[in-house]
Design a protein around this motif. Structure first.
Motif, PDB file in Angstrom:
ATOM      1  N   LEU A 180       0.870  -1.170   0.000  1.00 37.81           N
ATOM      2  CA  LEU A 180       0.000   0.000   0.000  1.00 37.81           C
ATOM      3  C   LEU A 180       0.906   1.219   0.000  1.00 37.81           C
ATOM      4  N   SER A 181       0.827   2.027  -1.043  1.00 40.70           N
ATOM      5  CA  SER A 181       1.713   3.184  -1.198  1.00 40.70           C
ATOM      6  C   SER A 181       1.004   4.452  -0.763  1.00 40.70           C
ATOM      7  N   MET A 182       1.587   5.143   0.229  1.00 35.78           N
ATOM      8  CA  MET A 182       0.980   6.334   0.813  1.00 35.78           C
ATOM      9  C   MET A 182       1.719   7.583   0.332  1.00 35.78           C
ATOM     10  N   SER A 183       0.961   8.597  -0.070  1.00 33.45           N
ATOM     11  CA  SER A 183       1.562   9.850  -0.530  1.00 33.45           C
ATOM     12  C   SER A 183       0.728  11.021  -0.021  1.00 33.45           C
ATOM     13  N   CYS A 184       1.343  12.194  -0.010  1.00 31.48           N
ATOM     14  CA  CYS A 184       0.698  13.366   0.595  1.00 31.48           C
ATOM     15  C   CYS A 184       0.834  14.572  -0.329  1.00 31.48           C
ATOM     16  N   ASP A 185      -0.290  15.202  -0.630  1.00 33.73           N
ATOM     17  CA  ASP A 185      -0.283  16.389  -1.497  1.00 33.73           C
ATOM     18  C   ASP A 185      -0.153  17.691  -0.720  1.00 33.73           C
ATOM     19  N   SER A 186      -0.149  17.598   0.590  1.00 33.32           N
ATOM     20  CA  SER A 186      -0.133  18.793   1.431  1.00 33.32           C
ATOM     21  C   SER A 186       1.127  19.620   1.176  1.00 33.32           C
TER      22      SER A 186
END
Length: 276
Positions: free
Chosen positions: A147-153
């Motif tokens: 499960l690949s987690m990424s953040c646009d913040s």
């Protein structure tokens, strides 16, 4: 460039990345390995395969057990929903033993079938939070994946240098263990780490490894701040993901649509459903 460690709750910089030796707390992920047995897995998949799998996006196939929803217009009705499938009754009962799933009442179940020859994947996304509540629960069947987690913040993440204790575990700078170690920094093999640093959130990705037959829960920051995805390169053979969702506050006790929420839960927890 980071990997989630279930034992510590830290996202640790990968060895060959620019963040090797750094870590940060990654809250909101709970992983339970061997949640079901191999025999139970075989039985569940055999029962799923008795029903049709409908084509879905990005090379996936799906089976939905849930109400009819228009997320754009925020409209909802029971439609042809007749409940979660009978084989899920045992799974849901077992969830109650997990502290993080206290009071979890699933109102929807979605089965997704991934195959490498179909190029199956799912792009980075947030699950809806108008209808679906705090906790997303997924059971990973037939093969491991990531499960690949990424953040646009546009904010930043504070990274802490890590050091290795005698038992091989990693600890972040500033922890009680690390402070104690610094007092004894003259001992062989223990070094005081350097100061924390900050990096843009958009430069950070976190891999959450999901073993076969594991259950993963996303809540809090992992649910609302970080997008999750499954990339094609992480589908090695057939994989089935069973995701359970609970109702949001708006459809729960005291919410604006409490009565509709009660109706949907009563249907869901009859465990007499067929895919809609």
């Amino acid at each position: 460039n980071f990997t989630y460690c279930p034992a510590t709750g830290l996202a640790k910089g990968n060895e060959h990345s620019e963040f090797a030796g750094w870590a940060f707390p990654f809250p909101g992920v709970f992983l339970m390995e061997e949640f079901i047995s191999q025999d139970e897995e075989s039985e569940i998949v055999e029962l799923m395969d008795r029903d049709d799998w409908k084509p879905s996006q990005s090379g996936r196939k799906k089976q939905d057990y849930g109400p009819k929803v228009n997320f754009k217009k925020q409209r909802l009705k029971a439609g042809s929903f007749t409940g979660l499938p009978s084989f899920s009754k045992k799974i849901v009962a077992r969830m109650k033993a997990c502290s993080v799933l206290g009071g979890f009442l699933p109102v929807e179940q979605c089965n997704l079938d991934y195959m490498p020859d179909r190029g199956s994947a799912i792009d980075p996304h947030f699950d809806d939070w108008w209808l679906w509540g705090e906790r997303l629960v997924s059971l990973n069947l037939l093969s491991k994946t990531v499960l690949s987690m990424s953040c646009d913040s546009e904010d930043s993440i504070q990274l802490f240098p890590t050091f290795r204790k005698e038992n091989g575990e990693l600890s972040p700078s500033g922890s009680p263990t690390q402070t104690s170690a610094c007092k004894n920094s003259g001992k062989e093999g223990i070094n005081c780490p350097s100061s924390p640093t900050r990096v843009p959130s958009q430069e950070v990705t976190v891999a959450v490894h999901l073993p076969r037959r594991s259950l993963v829960v996303l809540c809090g920051a992992a649910r609302y701040r970080w997008k999750h995805a499954i990339y094609r390169k992480h589908i090695e053979r057939r994989r089935i993901c069973v995701t359970f969702r609970e109702l949001s506050a708006e459809f729960s006790a005291g919410g604006r649509h409490e009565e509709l929420g009660k109706e949907l839960l009563e249907i869901a927890l009859s465990f007499q459903g067929r895919p809609v």
